[in-house]
Design an enzyme around this catalytic site. Structure first.
Site, PDB file in Angstrom:
ATOM      1  N   ARG B 125       3.536   3.711  24.815  1.00 22.14           N
ATOM      2  CA  ARG B 125       3.167   4.746  23.821  1.00 22.14           C
ATOM      3  C   ARG B 125       4.355   5.167  22.961  1.00 22.14           C
ATOM      4  O   ARG B 125       4.474   6.323  22.570  1.00 22.14           O
ATOM      5  CB  ARG B 125       2.563   5.977  24.503  1.00 22.14           C
ATOM      6  CG  ARG B 125       1.265   5.683  25.245  1.00 22.14           C
ATOM      7  CD  ARG B 125       0.493   6.925  25.597  1.00 22.14           C
ATOM      8  NE  ARG B 125      -0.598   6.593  26.499  1.00 22.14           N
ATOM      9  CZ  ARG B 125      -0.510   6.636  27.820  1.00 22.14           C
ATOM     10  NH1 ARG B 125       0.613   7.024  28.385  1.00 22.14           N
ATOM     11  NH2 ARG B 125      -1.539   6.298  28.563  1.00 22.14           N
ATOM     12  N   LYS B 147       5.505   3.363   8.342  1.00 21.17           N
ATOM     13  CA  LYS B 147       4.219   2.663   8.378  1.00 21.17           C
ATOM     14  C   LYS B 147       4.409   1.313   9.047  1.00 21.17           C
ATOM     15  O   LYS B 147       5.268   0.527   8.645  1.00 21.17           O
ATOM     16  CB  LYS B 147       3.687   2.450   6.962  1.00 21.17           C
ATOM     17  CG  LYS B 147       2.967   3.644   6.396  1.00 21.17           C
ATOM     18  CD  LYS B 147       2.214   3.231   5.140  1.00 21.17           C
ATOM     19  CE  LYS B 147       1.561   4.426   4.483  1.00 21.17           C
ATOM     20  NZ  LYS B 147       0.851   4.039   3.248  1.00 21.17           N
ATOM     21  N   GLU B 189       9.730  -2.713  -6.888  1.00 17.07           N
ATOM     22  CA  GLU B 189       9.621  -1.447  -6.141  1.00 17.07           C
ATOM     23  C   GLU B 189      10.812  -0.527  -6.453  1.00 17.07           C
ATOM     24  O   GLU B 189      10.670   0.685  -6.447  1.00 17.07           O
ATOM     25  CB  GLU B 189       9.536  -1.709  -4.631  1.00 17.07           C
ATOM     26  CG  GLU B 189       8.344  -2.546  -4.187  1.00 17.07           C
ATOM     27  CD  GLU B 189       7.051  -1.732  -3.981  1.00 17.07           C
ATOM     28  OE1 GLU B 189       7.094  -0.482  -4.032  1.00 17.07           O
ATOM     29  OE2 GLU B 189       6.000  -2.374  -3.770  1.00 17.07           O
ATOM     30  N   LYS B 231      12.220   7.398  -1.785  1.00 15.46           N
ATOM     31  CA  LYS B 231      11.068   7.295  -0.887  1.00 15.46           C
ATOM     32  C   LYS B 231      11.198   8.305   0.247  1.00 15.46           C
ATOM     33  O   LYS B 231      10.209   8.927   0.653  1.00 15.46           O
ATOM     34  CB  LYS B 231      10.923   5.871  -0.339  1.00 15.46           C
ATOM     35  CG  LYS B 231       9.684   5.723   0.548  1.00 15.46           C
ATOM     36  CD  LYS B 231       9.252   4.300   0.817  1.00 15.46           C
ATOM     37  CE  LYS B 231       7.976   4.294   1.659  1.00 15.46           C
ATOM     38  NZ  LYS B 231       7.532   2.951   2.037  1.00 15.46           N
ATOM     39  N   GLU B 241       0.785  10.844   4.852  1.00 13.75           N
ATOM     40  CA  GLU B 241       0.029  10.483   3.661  1.00 13.75           C
ATOM     41  C   GLU B 241      -1.197  11.343   3.442  1.00 13.75           C
ATOM     42  O   GLU B 241      -2.320  10.856   3.306  1.00 13.75           O
ATOM     43  CB  GLU B 241      -0.384   9.007   3.714  1.00 13.75           C
ATOM     44  CG  GLU B 241      -0.788   8.485   2.357  1.00 13.75           C
ATOM     45  CD  GLU B 241      -0.662   6.974   2.244  1.00 13.75           C
ATOM     46  OE1 GLU B 241      -0.613   6.287   3.266  1.00 13.75           O
ATOM     47  OE2 GLU B 241      -0.593   6.508   1.105  1.00 13.75           O
ATOM     48  N   ARG B 245       2.364  11.514  -0.880  1.00 13.55           N
ATOM     49  CA  ARG B 245       2.806  10.153  -0.601  1.00 13.55           C
ATOM     50  C   ARG B 245       2.033   9.120  -1.414  1.00 13.55           C
ATOM     51  O   ARG B 245       2.499   7.995  -1.615  1.00 13.55           O
ATOM     52  CB  ARG B 245       2.672   9.882   0.908  1.00 13.55           C
ATOM     53  CG  ARG B 245       3.369   8.619   1.353  1.00 13.55           C
ATOM     54  CD  ARG B 245       3.616   8.593   2.859  1.00 13.55           C
ATOM     55  NE  ARG B 245       4.071   7.268   3.259  1.00 13.55           N
ATOM     56  CZ  ARG B 245       4.590   6.972   4.427  1.00 13.55           C
ATOM     57  NH1 ARG B 245       4.720   7.916   5.341  1.00 13.55           N
ATOM     58  NH2 ARG B 245       4.983   5.756   4.716  1.00 13.55           N
ATOM     59  N   ASN B 249       2.094   4.760  -4.490  1.00 17.71           N
ATOM     60  CA  ASN B 249       1.178   3.681  -4.852  1.00 17.71           C
ATOM     61  C   ASN B 249       1.160   3.393  -6.347  1.00 17.71           C
ATOM     62  O   ASN B 249       0.311   2.640  -6.821  1.00 17.71           O
ATOM     63  CB  ASN B 249      -0.238   4.014  -4.380  1.00 17.71           C
ATOM     64  CG  ASN B 249      -0.363   3.882  -2.876  1.00 17.71           C
ATOM     65  OD1 ASN B 249       0.284   3.023  -2.272  1.00 17.71           O
ATOM     66  ND2 ASN B 249      -1.175   4.729  -2.275  1.00 17.71           N
ATOM     67  N   HIS B 252       0.137   0.099  -7.608  1.00 14.01           N
ATOM     68  CA  HIS B 252      -0.424  -0.628  -6.470  1.00 14.01           C
ATOM     69  C   HIS B 252      -1.943  -0.759  -6.533  1.00 14.01           C
ATOM     70  O   HIS B 252      -2.500  -1.664  -5.916  1.00 14.01           O
ATOM     71  CB  HIS B 252      -0.017   0.044  -5.157  1.00 14.01           C
ATOM     72  CG  HIS B 252       1.391  -0.277  -4.748  1.00 14.01           C
ATOM     73  ND1 HIS B 252       2.485   0.041  -5.529  1.00 14.01           N
ATOM     74  CD2 HIS B 252       1.893  -0.918  -3.654  1.00 14.01           C
ATOM     75  CE1 HIS B 252       3.591  -0.372  -4.924  1.00 14.01           C
ATOM     76  NE2 HIS B 252       3.268  -0.952  -3.789  1.00 14.01           N
ATOM     77  N   HIS B 256      -2.914  -4.348  -6.070  1.00 15.42           N
ATOM     78  CA  HIS B 256      -3.682  -4.846  -4.919  1.00 15.42           C
ATOM     79  C   HIS B 256      -4.922  -5.609  -5.375  1.00 15.42           C
ATOM     80  O   HIS B 256      -5.285  -6.623  -4.778  1.00 15.42           O
ATOM     81  CB  HIS B 256      -4.110  -3.680  -4.019  1.00 15.42           C
ATOM     82  CG  HIS B 256      -3.015  -3.154  -3.152  1.00 15.42           C
ATOM     83  ND1 HIS B 256      -3.047  -1.898  -2.593  1.00 15.42           N
ATOM     84  CD2 HIS B 256      -1.865  -3.723  -2.727  1.00 15.42           C
ATOM     85  CE1 HIS B 256      -1.953  -1.706  -1.884  1.00 15.42           C
ATOM     86  NE2 HIS B 256      -1.218  -2.795  -1.943  1.00 15.42           N
ATOM     87  N   HIS B 271       3.423  -9.781  -3.871  1.00 15.53           N
ATOM     88  CA  HIS B 271       3.148  -8.346  -3.937  1.00 15.53           C
ATOM     89  C   HIS B 271       3.913  -7.639  -5.062  1.00 15.53           C
ATOM     90  O   HIS B 271       3.327  -6.914  -5.877  1.00 15.53           O
ATOM     91  CB  HIS B 271       3.468  -7.708  -2.577  1.00 15.53           C
ATOM     92  CG  HIS B 271       3.312  -6.220  -2.558  1.00 15.53           C
ATOM     93  ND1 HIS B 271       2.085  -5.607  -2.594  1.00 15.53           N
ATOM     94  CD2 HIS B 271       4.228  -5.215  -2.534  1.00 15.53           C
ATOM     95  CE1 HIS B 271       2.247  -4.286  -2.583  1.00 15.53           C
ATOM     96  NE2 HIS B 271       3.537  -4.025  -2.536  1.00 15.53           N
TER      97      HIS B 271
END
Lengths: 373, 373
Positions: B125, B147, B189, B231, B241, B245, B249, B252, B256, B271
């Site tokens: 955990r 993330k 980015e 960031k 998020e 946050r 994006n 993005h 995407h 990407h």
């Protein structure tokens, strides 16, 4: 809603949630959930035994509130706490298009709760999660604290996350059909909360356990609510198990070693039975270390024996390994710090504490005596 | 330590950590880690490409501090972000007996970082986690924010957890050997952080991008540190998020959709290239909605074209689907609220904001124009 129902609030900041405890909660699940969550899509994960009994009632209750139900029924048993069923759960939740305001519901005992909570914790990095625990053990133990996970070939519960539920519905009606041995095993954890730090609760159990074991009635609900509250108090202070939460392991260090020694064979020993014997051993060992009186150990033993739980290692059918092997299992289970072992010991009734300086040699002599006697 | 090294602190309460940015950090990893962590067992997870270049140097550096290294080398590529490699990682970490004060180290780009961080997040955990990102994209993006995750057949990054690293070592020497196309993709980015809310940084990039692209030197380190800091500022305010946050994006949503439309075929579009085109589209769409001037969109386009990034959909080889299909991909990627779409739009240079009321019909007309033109 009637006098028979109790609510325990688990205080964890923005992860706080309610545990509702009482009869008829599965039939009322739809209304309770619809009143709290905006989503109208719910994935329900259950096992074939529990599902056969309660899935239709739960589905009807949810459907009555306009909630679409996406059920997944898995094989019953500890083997379901592994990666393959976890992957099935994740796929199922994604296929059901469970989104931010929807939820994943666990309908079952500890295995289904731990597995489903883990899946809910990792799909989209955290999906809402509702628990409907259907065993006494799951109602008083796994419904509080957010521990989820699966087993690995390296040991039990080694892979998982902390993921708090949004709501727990502990329907006490389902306990009426539990096999007596399973109910007793769950009761070991109930008694544990008294022995940790609630002496009044333990005294009440000594007087009232027959009412707790009797189907229906307020004593059972009171015992479950007190247990959830006791665990909630500990978890609120130590969500991620940095210190205090270790107290919840009272009886578990010896208990886990006995479970391992019997190969996790539930015909010989189930978890709660290991905890029962382990709690007696922890009290006997505390007496041996001159921390508490031998009378206290006898008192704990007498109560657990009265309810029908095993209280000594020689009650385990099939023979046990040597004291040395048991000590090895204990040392593996709990981290050894500078050659010392960590145990939950006690200074009196409901006065448990974390002892992190227990010499292995003392434990070995103690186990030798117990196994020899 | 020299003037060339910068440290960015990610402030997240008891989950705060440092990102060290500079040359020679792999060779110095052992000293940096041993100075911060007590454990002396480290599982290192890498891929065959990165491992072949850097695993020996990292192992030697750790061994020099008395740290035992347990390496696992996985196949390179996006397919490694899936359940089977995840299970291998978990088993490996458990076999290596990585305990509370030890750590799991990710040595690689985004795929290895996301996968390893996920494994570290679920073994026991939550196990300590160190990132050594070896691509520009991983250094400026995935090294900040916690993330982690893997892909599912239902979409990318759908299974994972938030798990913050204990330390990030961004060795800028490794960037010298990156293929130029991969470096440029990471640069998209970098530019994004300027366009979100750092107009001075974007202006500096317009002047200094040649120095950032040149091997070695302080401009590259400054650009990476500024990106990580930008960031980190956003993540510190919105770790899970909930709102802010989403600004990360920028570019993005369109990006995407273009990645999905090209079947995630890296020969056609990677990407960062999707993000580059997406940022230009976001600025053009902002102009169309009378939020910002068309001159700003042209300025953004000019800079990204100057560094060699694609800036319009017709630069993607192999043809694109219809505007309708792209809109569908956008609606799937971002949740539709009451028929409206959420985009990151802008009111000026470095003045991005979350627009959650974008009419799909406007997006459709815009995409038709762009695809037709």
């Amino acid at each position: 809603m009637d006098d028979l129902e109790k609510t325990v609030r688990v205080e964890l900041g923005d992860r706080s949630y309610d545990i509702l405890i009482g009869p008829g909660l599965i039939a009322r699940a739809g209304a309770e959930i619809a009143g709290r969550l905006k989503g109208r899509r719910m994935a329900v994960i259950t096992d074939e035994h529990v599902g056969a009994r309660y899935l239709d009632a739960l589905t009807a209750s949810l459907a009555a509130e306009g909630i679409s139900v996406f059920p997944l029924t898995l094989p019953a048993g500890e083997r379901t706490k592994s990666f393959d069923p976890l992957i099935r759960c994740c796929d199922h939740v994604l296929e059901a298009k469970i989104e931010r305001n929807d939820a994943v519901i666990a309908l079952g005992g500890g295995v289904i709760g731990d597995l489903t909570g883990f899946a809910a914790g990792i799909v989209r990095r955290g999906t809402r999660f509702i628990q409907i625990p259907t065993s006494l053990l799951a109602q008083v133990d796994s419904s509080v604290g957010g521990k989820t996970g699966i087993n690995s070939r390296h040991g039990k519960n080694l892979i998982g996350v902390f993921h708090q539920p949004d709501l727990v519905l502990a329907d006490t009606d389902v306990l009426d059909t539990l096999p007596p041995r399973e109910f007793r095993a769950g009761y070991a954890e109930v008694a544990k909360y008294g022995l940790i730090d609630k002496p009044d609760f333990f005294e009440w159990l000594e007087k009232s356990w027959r009412d707790v074991f009797a189907a229906g009635g307020p004593a059972r609900i009171r015992a479950i609510a007190a247990s959830c509250q006791a665990k909630a108090d500990v978890v609120a202070q130590d969500e991620r198990e940095a210190g205090l939460r270790a107290l919840l392991n009272l009886g578990h260090t010896f208990g886990h070693a006995l479970e391992a020694a019997t190969g996790y064979d539930s015909a010989r020993l189930v978890h709660g039975e290991g905890v029962s014997i382990g709690m007696v051993l922890a009290h006997q060992f505390s007496a041996r270390m001159n921390l508490a009186s031998p009378d206290l150990a006898r008192r704990v033993e007498a109560h657990l024996r009265a309810v029908g739980l095993p209280v000594s290692m020689d009650e385990i059918p099939g023979g046990l390994p040597s004291a040395e092997t048991l000590l090895e299992a204990i040392a593996q289970d709990k981290k050894v710090k500078g050659g010392k072992l960590t145990f939950i010991l006690t200074r009196g009734l409901g006065q448990s504490f974390v002892a992190d300086d227990v010499p292995p040699s003392e434990v070995l002599s103690f186990l030798r005596e117990k196994l020899g006697g």
